[in-house]
Design a protein around this motif. Structure first.
Motif, PDB file in Angstrom:
ATOM      1  N   ARG A  19       0.815  -1.215   0.000  1.00  0.00           N
ATOM      2  CA  ARG A  19       0.000   0.000   0.000  1.00  0.00           C
ATOM      3  C   ARG A  19       0.851   1.268   0.000  1.00  0.00           C
ATOM      4  O   ARG A  19       0.385   2.329  -0.388  1.00  0.00           O
ATOM      5  CB  ARG A  19      -0.934   0.006   1.208  1.00  0.00           C
ATOM      6  N   SER A  20       2.092   1.165   0.454  1.00  0.00           N
ATOM      7  CA  SER A  20       2.957   2.340   0.472  1.00  0.00           C
ATOM      8  C   SER A  20       3.661   2.563  -0.865  1.00  0.00           C
ATOM      9  O   SER A  20       4.312   3.583  -1.058  1.00  0.00           O
ATOM     10  CB  SER A  20       4.003   2.210   1.583  1.00  0.00           C
ATOM     11  N   ALA A  21       3.537   1.604  -1.775  1.00  0.00           N
ATOM     12  CA  ALA A  21       4.194   1.732  -3.083  1.00  0.00           C
ATOM     13  C   ALA A  21       3.375   2.633  -3.998  1.00  0.00           C
ATOM     14  O   ALA A  21       2.179   2.844  -3.804  1.00  0.00           O
ATOM     15  CB  ALA A  21       4.369   0.353  -3.713  1.00  0.00           C
ATOM     16  N   SER A  22       4.028   3.156  -5.009  1.00  0.00           N
ATOM     17  CA  SER A  22       3.339   4.000  -5.981  1.00  0.00           C
ATOM     18  C   SER A  22       2.404   3.143  -6.832  1.00  0.00           C
ATOM     19  O   SER A  22       2.597   1.926  -6.958  1.00  0.00           O
ATOM     20  CB  SER A  22       4.355   4.695  -6.877  1.00  0.00           C
ATOM     21  N   PRO A  23       1.379   3.733  -7.447  1.00  0.00           N
ATOM     22  CA  PRO A  23       0.445   2.940  -8.259  1.00  0.00           C
ATOM     23  C   PRO A  23       1.130   2.252  -9.434  1.00  0.00           C
ATOM     24  O   PRO A  23       0.767   1.136  -9.805  1.00  0.00           O
ATOM     25  CB  PRO A  23      -0.581   3.968  -8.728  1.00  0.00           C
ATOM     26  N   GLY A  24       2.142   2.893 -10.000  1.00  0.00           N
ATOM     27  CA  GLY A  24       2.844   2.287 -11.114  1.00  0.00           C
ATOM     28  C   GLY A  24       3.586   1.031 -10.718  1.00  0.00           C
ATOM     29  O   GLY A  24       3.617   0.044 -11.462  1.00  0.00           O
ATOM     30  N   HIS A  25       4.186   1.041  -9.533  1.00  0.00           N
ATOM     31  CA  HIS A  25       4.904  -0.144  -9.070  1.00  0.00           C
ATOM     32  C   HIS A  25       3.933  -1.288  -8.765  1.00  0.00           C
ATOM     33  O   HIS A  25       4.226  -2.453  -9.043  1.00  0.00           O
ATOM     34  CB  HIS A  25       5.728   0.195  -7.826  1.00  0.00           C
ATOM     35  N   ARG A  26       2.792  -0.957  -8.199  1.00  0.00           N
ATOM     36  CA  ARG A  26       1.807  -2.002  -7.927  1.00  0.00           C
ATOM     37  C   ARG A  26       1.233  -2.558  -9.229  1.00  0.00           C
ATOM     38  O   ARG A  26       0.968  -3.750  -9.358  1.00  0.00           O
ATOM     39  CB  ARG A  26       0.679  -1.455  -7.045  1.00  0.00           C
ATOM     40  N   PHE A  27       1.057  -1.689 -10.204  1.00  0.00           N
ATOM     41  CA  PHE A  27       0.459  -2.096 -11.479  1.00  0.00           C
ATOM     42  C   PHE A  27       1.443  -2.910 -12.328  1.00  0.00           C
ATOM     43  O   PHE A  27       1.047  -3.851 -13.025  1.00  0.00           O
ATOM     44  CB  PHE A  27       0.021  -0.849 -12.243  1.00  0.00           C
ATOM     45  N   LEU A  28       2.713  -2.558 -12.271  1.00  0.00           N
ATOM     46  CA  LEU A  28       3.696  -3.182 -13.145  1.00  0.00           C
ATOM     47  C   LEU A  28       4.499  -4.288 -12.470  1.00  0.00           C
ATOM     48  O   LEU A  28       4.987  -5.195 -13.143  1.00  0.00           O
ATOM     49  CB  LEU A  28       4.659  -2.117 -13.682  1.00  0.00           C
ATOM     50  N   LEU A  29       4.659  -4.229 -11.148  1.00  0.00           N
ATOM     51  CA  LEU A  29       5.533  -5.179 -10.464  1.00  0.00           C
ATOM     52  C   LEU A  29       4.791  -6.116  -9.517  1.00  0.00           C
ATOM     53  O   LEU A  29       5.153  -7.287  -9.396  1.00  0.00           O
ATOM     54  CB  LEU A  29       6.607  -4.424  -9.669  1.00  0.00           C
ATOM     55  N   TYR A  30       3.777  -5.603  -8.824  1.00  0.00           N
ATOM     56  CA  TYR A  30       3.166  -6.374  -7.749  1.00  0.00           C
ATOM     57  C   TYR A  30       1.679  -6.617  -8.007  1.00  0.00           C
ATOM     58  O   TYR A  30       0.853  -6.540  -7.101  1.00  0.00           O
ATOM     59  CB  TYR A  30       3.338  -5.656  -6.406  1.00  0.00           C
ATOM     60  N   LEU A  31       1.316  -6.894  -9.242  1.00  0.00           N
ATOM     61  CA  LEU A  31      -0.090  -7.092  -9.592  1.00  0.00           C
ATOM     62  C   LEU A  31      -0.636  -8.374  -8.953  1.00  0.00           C
ATOM     63  O   LEU A  31      -0.133  -9.465  -9.228  1.00  0.00           O
ATOM     64  CB  LEU A  31      -0.240  -7.164 -11.114  1.00  0.00           C
TER      65      LEU A  31
END
Length: 384
Positions: A19-31
């Protein structure tokens, strides 16, 4: 899905779910849409997309700092800035491959949504061409080519980069999940005959919510403006560019899916007004600072008496206060000591310039003749 890696299910189930990650990192790395056997769980792609929309407070602060840094650099570079807000959702990078079937453009390493400067330049070129086609006498093909470069180059030596540099744009707004429902899946994917009885399949995609703030920054290398385009020098290109932006906002839009209304914008008049006020205030402060520095530099060449008088004028609370009144007050208060005579001489000269030096009174009661009384007082101060 080239470039995307299925992450272990244990990683996707960490306590804070990134939850502390940026939306791009969640979308591209941690989906979070991979099964234990590494297969895609397409039933949760909407949920997975929604999990990428939150922008944590530290990331919001990072975005604000990034936008402010860009604005400061633009001001220093003499850029043309157009402030806008979206009147429809904004989507960008949907053509990127991604497990939810629609990608999104996030800037590495920040993981923040952005509109590439090349995309901005392409839309503005198209807007200028439409103004040209509509009969605008100002937006000619020669000027469009000079600013945006040659669109079709047959020989390398004919390449023309264009004078404009469009910067990347970072929207300040929340992310949302939009849904498209294509009815022709069989036609597009299996070569079936198209028909209207197809089963709609909801496909989620990310977008920036309506009302987001956009700051477009553009600089012009005026040395590249030659021939007919020289008329755009001395920042006249900025006047030329404003209707191009207005046309792009109203009729074209930025980003993806503009044909169905996405990416529409309008000039942010209120924010533009505040920015313009701030700019004028900065210019005023800079001018005052420069004037003060020049005045301090000139004092080094003054006589001690002239410097003492100059210091008196600089200490005025009301900078419009008459110099004659300032000198009178200082002499009456005996503030100038050894510079009394020199100050009185300056006061005498000022009174003569203003027509208030009166060595003889023509009034019946000289005591009520203020210029005459002031002259008598100055004469006393002039005495050694």
């Amino acid at each position: 899905m080239s470039g995307y890696v299925a992450i272990p299910i244990a990683v996707s189930r960490v306590d804070d779910q990134f939850r502390s990650a940026s939306p791009g990192h969640r979308f591209l790395l941690y989906l979070p849409m991979w099964k234990a056997d590494w297969a895609l769980d397409k039933d949760v792609k909407g949920q997975a997309a929604k999990a990428c929309t939150a922008i944590p407070q530290p990331i919001q602060e990072l975005r604000q700092e990034l936008r402010e840094r860009q604005t400061n650099l633009a001001q220093q570079a003499g850029a043309f800035t157009m402030l806008a807000c979206s009147t429809a959702p904004f989507a960008t990078g949907l053509g990127h491959e991604h497990p939810i079937e629609n990608g999104f453009a996030f800037l590495t390493p920040y993981g923040l949504p952005y509109l590439a400067g090349s995309g901005v330049k392409g839309v503005l070129r198209r807007a200028a061409q439409e103004l040209r086609d509509d009969g605008s006498l100002h937006h000619t093909e020669a000027l469009i080519t000079a600013l945006f470069g040659e669109e079709e180059v047959k020989r390398p030596e004919d390449a023309c980069r264009g004078a404009l540099d469009c910067w990347d744009c970072f929207p300040d707004g929340d992310l949302v999940v939009e849904i498209m429902t294509p009815h022709q899946g069989g036609y597009y994917q299996s070569n079936d005959t198209p028909h209207d009885a197809g089963q709609p399949v909801p496909v989620p995609f990310l977008a920036v919510k309506t009302g987001a703030k956009f700051d477009f920054h553009i600089i012009c290398h005026e040395q590249r403006l030659r021939g007919e385009a020289e008329i755009l020098r001395d920042e006249k290109w900025q006047t030329w560019l404003r209707p191009v932006f207005e046309h792009a906002f109203t009729w074209l839009g930025f980003g993806a899916k503009t044909a169905v209304g996405y990416g529409a914008m309008q000039i942010d008049a209120e924010r533009s007004r505040r920015v313009e006020q701030d700019r004028h205030e900065r210019q005023r402060q800079q001018a005052e600072q420069q004037l003060m520095e020049e005045r301090e530099a000139s004092k080094t060449k003054m006589s001690p008496a002239d410097k003492a008088i100059a210091d008196l004028f600089d200490q005025r609370v009301d900078k419009n206060q008459d110099e004659r009144a300032v000198l009178f007050s200082a002499l009456k208060a005996s503030k100038l000591g050894e510079h009394r005579v020199a100050t009185a001489e300056r006061l005498r000269d000022l009174m003569k310039q203003q027509g208030r030096w009166r060595e003889k009174s023509e009034k019946k009661n000289p005591d009520k003749d203020q210029p005459y009384q002031d002259t008598l007082m100055v004469k006393k101060w002039l005495a050694p």
